[in-house]
Structure formats: structure tokens, C-alpha cells
Design a protein around this motif. Structure first.
Motif, PDB file in Angstrom:
ATOM      1  N   PHE A 124       0.826  -1.212   0.000  1.00 59.89           N
ATOM      2  CA  PHE A 124       0.000   0.000   0.000  1.00 59.89           C
ATOM      3  C   PHE A 124       0.860   1.262   0.000  1.00 59.89           C
ATOM      4  O   PHE A 124       0.515   2.261  -0.641  1.00 59.89           O
ATOM      5  N   MET A 125       1.974   1.226   0.736  1.00 57.96           N
ATOM      6  CA  MET A 125       2.857   2.392   0.757  1.00 57.96           C
ATOM      7  C   MET A 125       3.444   2.664  -0.627  1.00 57.96           C
ATOM      8  O   MET A 125       3.487   3.806  -1.094  1.00 57.96           O
ATOM      9  N   ALA A 126       3.902   1.603  -1.317  1.00 60.82           N
ATOM     10  CA  ALA A 126       4.491   1.771  -2.650  1.00 60.82           C
ATOM     11  C   ALA A 126       3.465   2.281  -3.643  1.00 60.82           C
ATOM     12  O   ALA A 126       3.783   3.097  -4.517  1.00 60.82           O
ATOM     13  N   TYR A 127       2.216   1.810  -3.519  1.00 59.73           N
ATOM     14  CA  TYR A 127       1.186   2.311  -4.427  1.00 59.73           C
ATOM     15  C   TYR A 127       0.947   3.806  -4.213  1.00 59.73           C
ATOM     16  O   TYR A 127       0.775   4.563  -5.171  1.00 59.73           O
ATOM     17  N   GLY A 128       0.958   4.234  -2.966  1.00 60.64           N
ATOM     18  CA  GLY A 128       0.637   5.627  -2.683  1.00 60.64           C
ATOM     19  C   GLY A 128       1.721   6.609  -3.069  1.00 60.64           C
ATOM     20  O   GLY A 128       1.424   7.743  -3.476  1.00 60.64           O
ATOM     21  N   CYS A 129       3.000   6.208  -2.987  1.00 65.73           N
ATOM     22  CA  CYS A 129       4.079   7.174  -3.198  1.00 65.73           C
ATOM     23  C   CYS A 129       4.452   7.345  -4.669  1.00 65.73           C
ATOM     24  O   CYS A 129       4.959   8.404  -5.064  1.00 65.73           O
ATOM     25  N   PHE A 140       6.173  16.747   1.881  1.00 60.07           N
ATOM     26  CA  PHE A 140       6.211  15.418   1.262  1.00 60.07           C
ATOM     27  C   PHE A 140       7.658  14.968   1.046  1.00 60.07           C
ATOM     28  O   PHE A 140       7.996  13.806   1.291  1.00 60.07           O
ATOM     29  N   GLY A 141       8.518  15.878   0.599  1.00 58.19           N
ATOM     30  CA  GLY A 141       9.909  15.522   0.351  1.00 58.19           C
ATOM     31  C   GLY A 141      10.635  15.097   1.613  1.00 58.19           C
ATOM     32  O   GLY A 141      11.379  14.117   1.608  1.00 58.19           O
ATOM     33  N   TYR A 142      10.385  15.819   2.716  1.00 58.36           N
ATOM     34  CA  TYR A 142      11.092  15.491   3.958  1.00 58.36           C
ATOM     35  C   TYR A 142      10.683  14.120   4.476  1.00 58.36           C
ATOM     36  O   TYR A 142      11.542  13.282   4.800  1.00 58.36           O
ATOM     37  N   PHE A 143       9.389  13.870   4.561  1.00 59.85           N
ATOM     38  CA  PHE A 143       8.940  12.594   5.123  1.00 59.85           C
ATOM     39  C   PHE A 143       9.144  11.434   4.155  1.00 59.85           C
ATOM     40  O   PHE A 143       9.260  10.283   4.587  1.00 59.85           O
ATOM     41  N   ASP A 144       9.212  11.713   2.859  1.00 60.48           N
ATOM     42  CA  ASP A 144       9.573  10.662   1.905  1.00 60.48           C
ATOM     43  C   ASP A 144      11.007  10.199   2.169  1.00 60.48           C
ATOM     44  O   ASP A 144      11.281   8.995   2.228  1.00 60.48           O
ATOM     45  N   GLY A 145      11.921  11.145   2.333  1.00 55.04           N
ATOM     46  CA  GLY A 145      13.292  10.779   2.671  1.00 55.04           C
ATOM     47  C   GLY A 145      13.393  10.089   4.013  1.00 55.04           C
ATOM     48  O   GLY A 145      14.210   9.186   4.202  1.00 55.04           O
ATOM     49  N   ALA A 146      12.512  10.476   4.958  1.00 59.45           N
ATOM     50  CA  ALA A 146      12.553   9.895   6.303  1.00 59.45           C
ATOM     51  C   ALA A 146      12.182   8.420   6.284  1.00 59.45           C
ATOM     52  O   ALA A 146      12.906   7.575   6.827  1.00 59.45           O
ATOM     53  N   TYR A 147      11.059   8.075   5.653  1.00 58.84           N
ATOM     54  CA  TYR A 147      10.650   6.660   5.734  1.00 58.84           C
ATOM     55  C   TYR A 147      11.493   5.774   4.823  1.00 58.84           C
ATOM     56  O   TYR A 147      11.688   4.590   5.109  1.00 58.84           O
ATOM     57  N   VAL A 148      12.026   6.334   3.722  1.00 59.72           N
ATOM     58  CA  VAL A 148      12.928   5.549   2.878  1.00 59.72           C
ATOM     59  C   VAL A 148      14.171   5.137   3.671  1.00 59.72           C
ATOM     60  O   VAL A 148      14.668   4.014   3.552  1.00 59.72           O
ATOM     61  N   THR A 149      14.669   6.040   4.514  1.00 60.62           N
ATOM     62  CA  THR A 149      15.820   5.726   5.361  1.00 60.62           C
ATOM     63  C   THR A 149      15.515   4.608   6.344  1.00 60.62           C
ATOM     64  O   THR A 149      16.365   3.760   6.621  1.00 60.62           O
ATOM     65  N   LEU A 150      14.290   4.587   6.858  1.00 59.67           N
ATOM     66  CA  LEU A 150      13.946   3.644   7.917  1.00 59.67           C
ATOM     67  C   LEU A 150      13.438   2.300   7.401  1.00 59.67           C
ATOM     68  O   LEU A 150      13.254   1.378   8.211  1.00 59.67           O
ATOM     69  N   ILE A 151      13.188   2.150   6.101  1.00 68.95           N
ATOM     70  CA  ILE A 151      12.721   0.856   5.580  1.00 68.95           C
ATOM     71  C   ILE A 151      13.705  -0.263   5.913  1.00 68.95           C
ATOM     72  O   ILE A 151      13.304  -1.317   6.440  1.00 68.95           O
ATOM     73  N   PRO A 152      15.028  -0.117   5.640  1.00 68.65           N
ATOM     74  CA  PRO A 152      15.950  -1.205   6.021  1.00 68.65           C
ATOM     75  C   PRO A 152      16.015  -1.422   7.526  1.00 68.65           C
ATOM     76  O   PRO A 152      16.188  -2.560   7.984  1.00 68.65           O
ATOM     77  N   VAL A 153      15.890  -0.348   8.315  1.00 67.12           N
ATOM     78  CA  VAL A 153      15.957  -0.476   9.775  1.00 67.12           C
ATOM     79  C   VAL A 153      14.758  -1.269  10.289  1.00 67.12           C
ATOM     80  O   VAL A 153      14.893  -2.185  11.107  1.00 67.12           O
TER      81      VAL A 153
END
Length: 484
Positions: A260-265, A351-364
Motif C-alpha cells: 500500500f505504501m508503494a502504491y501511494g508514493c 512530502f519531500g522530507y517525510f519521503d526521505g525519512a521513511y525511505v531511510t527507515l525501511i531497512p531499519v
């Protein structure tokens, strides 16, 4: 040499640099392919819909083949996988410079280049997780910022190359640039952690094995030829089942939320500029909105990674990820009412800030769900799950725009999709916490019990967690059986 744990520094920072360059050569180059759209349309005389499939195929192939990259990395080496991926991606870009039709570009620029990127992306990210633990989020923030920095720098450079050497010359030069992935692969020095591999004697020393079973194991080691033939250096108790994590409830919930996240972004990056133009924003200002997204994405990568490594937030990184995904979803919900450049600028920042934020945390978050030893395989599956949403979401969003005559339905669907992704993980974590509260354990923690047995020519090791209720049940059952 085998390390007791991730070194959190040393050569690990060179791994971060290598991963940073990999994200530039893969994700940033993929984003810059959209700059060629106008040239492809004019040269081949095709409409936007057919030309747009090139970008979708690159993204889809990169994510769809991510498990293949993890497989090569696990069974050969990360260095070989990334170098091979660099050669394939470069070959695809070079062959694309000789394209005579869109179908040619689908195969060379879409499939071949996407496959090369897939062999590089997830193994490089997994290597960062093997070298860092305490500063993992910061390391990932720096490594993943290559996507935003690369887009910010490469976009004008690619446009200049097209003007100077035509689209064919620009693709040829990009093919040479992507060969730097081979250099990145050479930096990925493998590391051996004790948690990845254990010897038979080490199993006996673990507290996981009860004393009675240690005696059984010692008898087995005397009587069974199989135990004597176990390799002295390494008995990989999980390598024979690399994808065991697929049945973990925590990972299954994470996988559904990723869809769902990938579909939305995905549609936002395709339709932000057309939407801005449709509400009267100039071409220059619309392009500036994308530049803002790229720059703020970098800030989100690094600052959010640094913040979530602080002691006060480190144990809440899971909820920080949920918060970032949810904020991006809320931003999409408000986008249809933002119909001027001064209002769209704050949206690009948010949108840009939080996009970078969750992309960083996906591997974590993935590492927390499956553990570091399985991180490479798990990341391959996670990025594989991005493939279908990345492929279908832009055409679906475009169909909604054609059907309704506005972008409102498309953006609302994206927003609700990301909010649902965040809410699903939140409910799953709350349910897990409630279950722990209502199921007290034997000593305040769960009793970890490990069974090791042999079956034919294969040695199995399975770990199970037993709470107090299970222990009491087994004790009662054993007593009743002995009385009989």
C-alpha cells in the motif's frame, strides 16, 4: 576475521560511501530517465502513455528482480553481484543509444538496465546493515541520500548532455557513468559476524539449549556420523532456510503495508508537475517544485536518520517510520486544495522530507522484523514487493484523471493508501503489545527453547518461544503421562 558484532565504523564508512554511490547510479539515474521522454516522443512519434512505460518497466524490473540480487549476494558475494549489475546496467544504456523503436527501449533501457540496477541496489543496502548497529539509521540516512543528491545534480547535467550530444549521446555517456557501479562493488568488503554462523560446540554453550538436551546432543555427537561430519568452522543454522522469515507474522504484516505504501508514493512523482501546470503554475515553477522535493528528500534522509539514532528515539524507530508514512499520506490528501505556487511549495517541503525519512527507515524496520543475518534476503523481498505497485499505480492514476477530469481522485487514493499502510503496522504493533501484556511469561521474559535434531542427512535447528502457559501445559501433560 569473524566479528562479535557490527563494528559501527572503520571500513563501514567506506561501505556507506559505496552504497551512497550505488543509489546515485541506480535510483537517481532512473528518475532522470523521465527527462528523455520529450525526446523519445518527438523522435519515435508516440504518445505519452506508450512512452511512459519505459520508466515503469525500469522501476518494476529493479524491484521485481531484487530477490535475485540478494540470492547472488548470499551465495556468491556482494562484490560480484554489484559488479555484474553495473555491467548489465551499463550495457543496457549503451544499447539504448542505438534504439530504433520504443520496443527496443523497453528491452534495453527497461528490462536490461532495470535488471542491472536490481543486482546492485538491495545487496548494497544490506551491507550497510551488517556494518552498523548503534548508528544504523544515520548510516542509512547518508547512504540513501544519494537518490536525492543524484537527482538534484544529474537532472540539469542530463538536460545539458541532451542539448549538446542529442539523446543518443546522452544515453551513451550515462552508460559510461553507470560503470562506476563496478567500483562501488569493489568497496563492499564482506564481513563475517558470529550471529551469521555458529559451530556445533557453540550451540552447546548457548543458553537457548536446556541442560537435558545438551546431554542428548553430546550423545549424538558421539554416536552419529552426521554430527562428526559437521563443518568445524561453520554450521549455518539458518542458511538452509534463507526465506523462513516469509512465515513470520511481523514480516507478513510489513509486506502487506509495503504494497500500500508503494502504491501511494509512486504516482506523486509522475503527476506533481502536470498537476501544477493544470492549476496555472508556470513550467519553471513546476520544475522548481521537483527540485525542492529532491533537496528536501536529502535533508529528510540524513536528519531523520540522525534523530532516530538518538537514545531517546532509538527504541521508537518503528513508530517514527509509521509517522513518516502517515504524514506523506496526509500531505497527498490536502494536495487537491493547493492550487497555487505559494501553497504547493510547503507541500513539496513536507512530502519531500517525510519521503526521505521513511525511505531511510525501511531497512531499519526490516532488520528489526527479521534480524541482521536475514536482512539481505528480506530486503530483496521488500523491494520486490514495490514492483507491482510501481508498475500499475501511475497508469491507474492516469485512468482516474482521464475518467474524472481532475487529479483529486488520484491524489486521494494515494493518500488513503499510505495512511492505511501506516495504520496497519500501528494496529499490528498494538495487538502484539496487548498479547504480551495478557500472556505473562515464566520469569518476566519469554523462555527460549531450541530443539536440534537430525533427519536423514540434514541437520535442523528450530527455535521456538514458549510462554509460561505453554510450560505449565507441558509439565502437566508430562506428569499425567508418567502416572499412566
Amino acid at each position: 576475521a569473524r566479528h562479535a558484532g557490527p563494528p559501527d565504523g572503520g571500513w563501514g564508512w567506506m561501505i556507506v560511501v559505496g552504497c551512497f554511490l550505488v543509489t546515485i547510479c541506480t535510483r537517481a539515474v532512473t528518475r532522470c530517465i523521465s527527462i528523455f521522454f520529450v525526446e523519445f516522443q518527438a523522435y519515435f512519434g508516440q504518445d505519452y502513455a506508450r512512452t511512459a512505460w519505459i520508466h515503469s518497466i525500469v522501476d518494476c524490473a529493479t524491484m521485481l528482480c531484487a530477490p535475485l540480487g540478494s540470492l547472488i549476494s548470499n551465495h556468491v558475494s556482494c562484490q560480484v553481484g554489484i559488479m555484474l549489475g553495473g555491467l548489465l546496467a551499463s550495457t543496457g544504456l549503451i544499447l539504448s543509444s542505438f534504439a530504433t523503436s520504443l520496443e527496443h527501449l523497453y528491452l534495453s533501457l527497461g528490462v536490461l538496465t532495470g535488471l542491472g540496477f536490481a543486482l546492485c541496489y538491495s545487496p548494497a543496502i544490506a551491507m550497510v546493515g551488517k556494518y552498523f548497529n548503534k548508528r544504523k539509521a544515520l548510516a542509512y540516512g547518508i547512504a540513501m541520500s544519494g537518490s536525492g543528491i543524484g537527482t538534484f545534480i544529474l537532472a540539469p547535467v542530463v538536460q545539458l548532455l541532451i542539448e549538446q550530444f542529442s539523446w543518443r549521446g546522452a544515453l551513451l555517456i550515462l552508460g559510461g557513468f553507470v560503470l562506476n557501479l563496478c567500483v562501488c562493488g569493489a568497496l563492499m568488503r564482506p564481513i563475517s559476524l558470529k550471529e551469521d554462523c555458529k559451530t556445533a560446540p557453540e550451540f552447546l554453550e548457548q543458553n537457548y539449549v536446556p541442560e537435558t538436551e545438551k546431554q542428548d546432543l553430546k550423545r549424538m555427537s558421539i554416536c552419529s556420523p552426521l554430527i562428526k561430519l559437521w563443518p568445524r568452522e561453520c554450521l549455518c543454522y539458518c542458511s538452509w532456510k534463507e526465506y523462513d522469515f516469509l512465515l513470520m507474522p511481523g514480516f507478513m504484516v510489513l509486506a502487506v503495508s509495503i504494497l500500500f505504501m508503494a502504491y501511494g508514493c509512486s504516482p506523486l512523482f509522475v503527476y506533481l508537475v502536470p498537476y501544477a501546470l493544470s492549476v496555472g503554475v508556470s513550467h519553471h515553477q513546476a520544475a522548481f517544485l521537483m527540485s525542492i522535493l529532491g533537496v528536501i528528500d536529502i535533508i529528510g534522509n540524513i536528519t531523520f536518520g540522525w534523530l532516530t539514532d538518538r537514545r531517546c528515539l532509538k527504541k521508537y524507530r518503528y513508530f517514527c517510520y509509521l509517522f513518516a508514512v502517515g504524514m506523506d499520506g496526509l500531505s497527498c490528501l490536502f494536495l487537491p486544495v493547493l492550487q497555487s505556487f505559494p501553497l504547493l511549495v510547503p507541500f513539496s517541503f513536507t512530502f519531500g522530507y517525510f519521503d526521505g525519512a521513511y525511505v531511510t527507515l525501511i531497512p531499519v524496520v526490516t532488520a528489526d522484523a527479521v534480524g541482521t543475518p536475514l536482512l539481505s534476503s528480506a530486503l530483496g523481498v521488500v523491494y520486490f514487493l514495490h514492483a507491482i505497485p510501481y508498475l500499475v499505480s501511475p497508469p491507474v492514476a492516469g485512468w482516474l484523471v482521464d475518467t474524472t477530469g481532475s487529479y483529486t481522485a488520484s491524489f486521494l487514493l494515494c493518500g488513503f493508501s499510505m495512511i492505511f499502510s501506516s495504520a496497519l503496522l500501528c494496529f499490528a504493533r498494538l495487538a502484539k503489545k496487548i498479547k504480551r501484556t495478557h500472556l505473562p511469561s515464566l520469569t518476566g521474559n519469554t523462555a527460549l527453547k531450541q530443539h536440534i535434531w537430525t533427519n536423514g542427512a540434514i541437520a535442523y535447528s528450530v527455535t521456538a518461544e514458549l510462554d509460561q502457559r505453554d510450560v505449565e501445559f507441558l509439565a502437566v501433560d508430562t506428569n499425567s503421562f508418567s502416572k499412566r
